[in-house]
Design a protein around this motif. Structure first.
Motif, short mmCIF file in Angstrom:
data_model
loop_
_atom_site.label_atom_id
_atom_site.label_comp_id
_atom_site.label_asym_id
_atom_site.label_seq_id
_atom_site.Cartn_x
_atom_site.Cartn_y
_atom_site.Cartn_z
N ASN A 15 0.82 -1.21 0.00
CA ASN A 15 0.00 0.00 0.00
C ASN A 15 0.86 1.26 0.00
OD1 ASN A 15 0.95 0.00 2.55
ND2 ASN A 15 -1.04 -0.18 3.58
N ASP A 16 2.16 1.09 -0.16
CA ASP A 16 3.07 2.22 -0.17
C ASP A 16 3.21 2.75 -1.60
OD1 ASP A 16 5.23 3.91 -0.24
OD2 ASP A 16 6.56 2.61 0.93
N PRO A 17 2.77 4.01 -1.84
CA PRO A 17 2.82 4.58 -3.19
C PRO A 17 4.22 4.54 -3.80
CG PRO A 17 1.63 6.04 -1.70
CD PRO A 17 2.23 4.97 -0.85
N ASP A 18 5.25 4.61 -2.93
CA ASP A 18 6.63 4.57 -3.45
C ASP A 18 6.98 3.19 -4.00
OD1 ASP A 18 6.94 7.16 -2.72
OD2 ASP A 18 8.09 6.74 -0.89
N LYS A 19 6.29 2.17 -3.53
CA LYS A 19 6.61 0.82 -3.99
C LYS A 19 5.72 0.37 -5.15
CE LYS A 19 8.60 -0.72 0.34
NZ LYS A 19 8.11 -0.86 1.70
N ILE A 20 4.48 0.82 -5.12
CA ILE A 20 3.52 0.42 -6.15
C ILE A 20 4.03 0.88 -7.53
CG2 ILE A 20 1.16 0.78 -7.01
CD1 ILE A 20 0.43 1.23 -3.95
N ILE A 42 7.90 -9.24 -11.39
CA ILE A 42 6.49 -9.22 -11.00
C ILE A 42 6.14 -7.80 -10.53
CG2 ILE A 42 4.74 -10.16 -9.43
CD1 ILE A 42 6.48 -12.68 -9.24
N PRO A 43 5.15 -7.17 -11.17
CA PRO A 43 4.82 -5.80 -10.78
C PRO A 43 4.20 -5.73 -9.39
CG PRO A 43 3.28 -6.62 -12.45
CD PRO A 43 4.34 -7.66 -12.30
N ILE A 44 4.55 -4.68 -8.65
CA ILE A 44 3.96 -4.46 -7.32
C ILE A 44 2.68 -3.65 -7.51
CG2 ILE A 44 4.32 -3.47 -5.03
CD1 ILE A 44 7.37 -3.72 -5.59
N LYS A 45 1.56 -4.23 -7.10
CA LYS A 45 0.27 -3.58 -7.29
C LYS A 45 -0.26 -3.01 -5.98
CE LYS A 45 -1.18 -6.63 -11.07
NZ LYS A 45 -1.33 -5.62 -12.15
N ASP A 46 -1.24 -2.13 -6.13
CA ASP A 46 -1.91 -1.52 -4.98
C ASP A 46 -2.84 -2.55 -4.33
OD1 ASP A 46 -3.63 0.00 -3.30
OD2 ASP A 46 -3.22 1.79 -4.50
N THR A 47 -2.85 -2.60 -3.00
CA THR A 47 -3.72 -3.57 -2.31
C THR A 47 -5.20 -3.33 -2.64
OG1 THR A 47 -3.49 -2.16 -0.36
CG2 THR A 47 -2.25 -4.20 -0.36
N SER A 48 -5.52 -2.14 -3.12
CA SER A 48 -6.93 -1.90 -3.49
C SER A 48 -7.35 -2.78 -4.68
CB SER A 48 -7.15 -0.42 -3.83
OG SER A 48 -6.44 -0.10 -5.01
N GLU A 49 -6.38 -3.31 -5.40
CA GLU A 49 -6.69 -4.16 -6.57
C GLU A 49 -6.78 -5.64 -6.20
OE1 GLU A 49 -4.23 -3.30 -10.08
OE2 GLU A 49 -3.56 -1.48 -9.06
N LEU A 50 -6.62 -5.94 -4.91
CA LEU A 50 -6.56 -7.34 -4.47
C LEU A 50 -7.73 -8.19 -4.94
CD1 LEU A 50 -5.19 -7.43 -0.81
CD2 LEU A 50 -4.45 -8.83 -2.75
N GLU A 51 -8.94 -7.68 -4.67
CA GLU A 51 -10.12 -8.51 -4.92
C GLU A 51 -10.22 -8.90 -6.40
OE1 GLU A 51 -13.70 -7.10 -3.21
OE2 GLU A 51 -14.83 -8.88 -3.86
N ASP A 53 -6.19 -6.20 9.38
CA ASP A 53 -7.00 -5.64 8.30
C ASP A 53 -6.80 -6.39 6.99
OD1 ASP A 53 -8.19 -3.81 9.89
OD2 ASP A 53 -7.07 -2.06 9.14
N ILE A 54 -5.55 -6.64 6.67
CA ILE A 54 -5.28 -7.29 5.38
C ILE A 54 -5.77 -8.74 5.42
CG2 ILE A 54 -2.89 -8.09 5.81
CD1 ILE A 54 -3.92 -6.34 2.62
N ALA A 55 -5.64 -9.37 6.58
CA ALA A 55 -6.12 -10.76 6.71
C ALA A 55 -7.63 -10.80 6.52
CB ALA A 55 -5.73 -11.33 8.08
N GLU A 56 -8.32 -9.85 7.13
CA GLU A 56 -9.77 -9.80 7.03
C GLU A 56 -10.19 -9.58 5.57
OE1 GLU A 56 -11.95 -10.52 9.23
OE2 GLU A 56 -13.74 -9.93 8.07
N ARG A 100 -12.27 -12.27 3.35
CA ARG A 100 -13.54 -11.92 2.71
C ARG A 100 -13.53 -12.23 1.23
NH1 ARG A 100 -14.47 -6.25 4.35
NH2 ARG A 100 -14.45 -6.41 6.61
N ILE A 101 -12.38 -12.01 0.62
CA ILE A 101 -12.23 -12.31 -0.81
C ILE A 101 -12.33 -13.81 -1.07
CG2 ILE A 101 -10.54 -12.32 -2.70
CD1 ILE A 101 -9.50 -9.64 -1.66
N GLY A 102 -12.03 -14.59 -0.03
CA GLY A 102 -12.14 -16.03 -0.18
C GLY A 102 -10.83 -16.79 -0.03
N ILE A 103 -9.76 -16.07 0.27
CA ILE A 103 -8.46 -16.74 0.47
C ILE A 103 -8.51 -17.52 1.79
CG2 ILE A 103 -5.97 -16.42 0.80
CD1 ILE A 103 -6.87 -15.67 -1.98
N ARG A 104 -8.10 -18.79 1.74
CA ARG A 104 -8.17 -19.64 2.94
C ARG A 104 -6.83 -20.24 3.32
NH1 ARG A 104 -11.97 -17.17 3.35
NH2 ARG A 104 -14.15 -17.73 3.70
#
Lengths: 216, 216
Positions: B117-122, B129-138, B160-163, B167-171
């Motif tokens: 979620n760090d703009p400097d890394k995204i 492998i490109p580093i993406k924004d966590t908002s694109e996770l789902e 927060d990230i685990a939740e 929710r997305i369905g990762i188990r």
């Protein structure tokens, strides 16, 4: 205070107890029952009573465990008040991650030196600790009375560096390399972090659907 | 071929057997006795016979174990021929080390995405492998049918990230954060790498002089 011999599985659980009790302390919690502790930790209450019985007379029926003294006692069993002097070998991504993320001081250690054999890395710093040439290892270890080496080197590099450290007199290792030190040196103390092995265990669990509710 | 239920301690040893047998194979070794294997691995020969008995009829009295088929069988028990799709969350030093050093493909996984979620890394890349924004996770997880998340985030960020992932369905989780996922989610599969805990165990071993010859 505690009995002499604690079994390996209990020792492996001690850091978790220590972490949980530390969190309870931070939240101002003064006592906790084995039932509450078991809910928080995902162990059975009887397991917890058994574990904690290993090292003293803690807990009273109907009262629970005194958080602060239990936390303190587990920390002292783990030996966390020591300041074992550690050096880290291998200043790559993994070495950097270890040097930056690990709270050595609260885990009984002090990181006093970082070493690599890559000329591009030597002379740099991580967390204000200069990266030195591995050729300086012997002198450094003698001057600083180093107790422990953290091996963050590739497997291929591990045998030579391990032999060098062993000859210098280092007998304790936190080993991230996939080289099985304990097979080659019997009189050393070693704790392994084998990430590839851990990933294979995850693969097994996924393939066999072993969930947390199975006690995994 | 193998029996249904293998105990947790045996499972933890399987990756080591697999590694050792792989090295033997590379060296052109065709068979090995439990005695030789025990010398190499620092386990007793009877322990090894017991372990290997758990999953089939390997080894003949006086002949030893066939290296290639045993290696293959253990790999298949571990499920290493899978290609579980994994994403890594947290592109700091630790995440970088994991992405770069781990041979996912030979351990049953494929690393398909990295998030931060760090703009400097995204927008950057690790190992192409490109580093993406966590908002694109789902969206990403749905499009790529992701099975597993690797958590290389600080403890504070983990709940927060685990939740979100749950929710997305990762188990399934490879968990490097010091957040105890299994206490909060019972139906997940999790393998923890708690580095600070490992360091505390080392502190215990040094403080109690528990050497490799004690079976540690």
């Amino acid at each position: 205070m505690h009995k002499d011999k604690i079994s390996a599985p209990v020792i492996k659980r001690l850091p978790r107890y220590y972490r949980f009790l530390g969190e309870l302390l931070e939240n101002g919690c003064k006592k906790i029952s084995s039932r509450e502790l078991s809910d928080k930790m995902g162990l059975t209450a009887s397991q917890i009573r058994q574990d904690l019985n290993c090292f003293g007379e803690f807990g009273q029926q109907g009262y629970g465990y005194p958080v602060e003294s239990l936390h303190h006692e587990i920390g002292s069993i783990l030996g966390l008040s020591h300041r074992y002097k550690a050096i880290l070998i291998g200043a790559g991504n993994l070495g950097k991650a270890v040097a930056v993320h690990i709270s050595f001081a609260s885990r009984g250690f002090q990181l006093v030196g970082i070493f690599d054999n890559d000329p591009d890395k030597i002379g740099g710093t991580i967390h204000d600790i200069p990266i030195k040439d591995t050729s300086e290892l012997e002198q450094f270890c003698q001057e600083h009375l180093v107790n422990v080496a953290i091996l963050c080197v590739p497997k291929e590099a591990a045998p030579d560096i391990a032999e060098q450290l062993y000859r210098i007199g280092i007998r304790s290792f936190w080993n991230f390399s996939h080289y099985d030190l304990s097979v080659h040196y019997q009189d050393i103390i070693v704790e392994n972090v084998h990430l590839n092995d851990s990933l294979m265990v995850l693969c097994y669990k996924i393939s066999n659907n072993e969930t947390a509710s199975d006690g995994n």
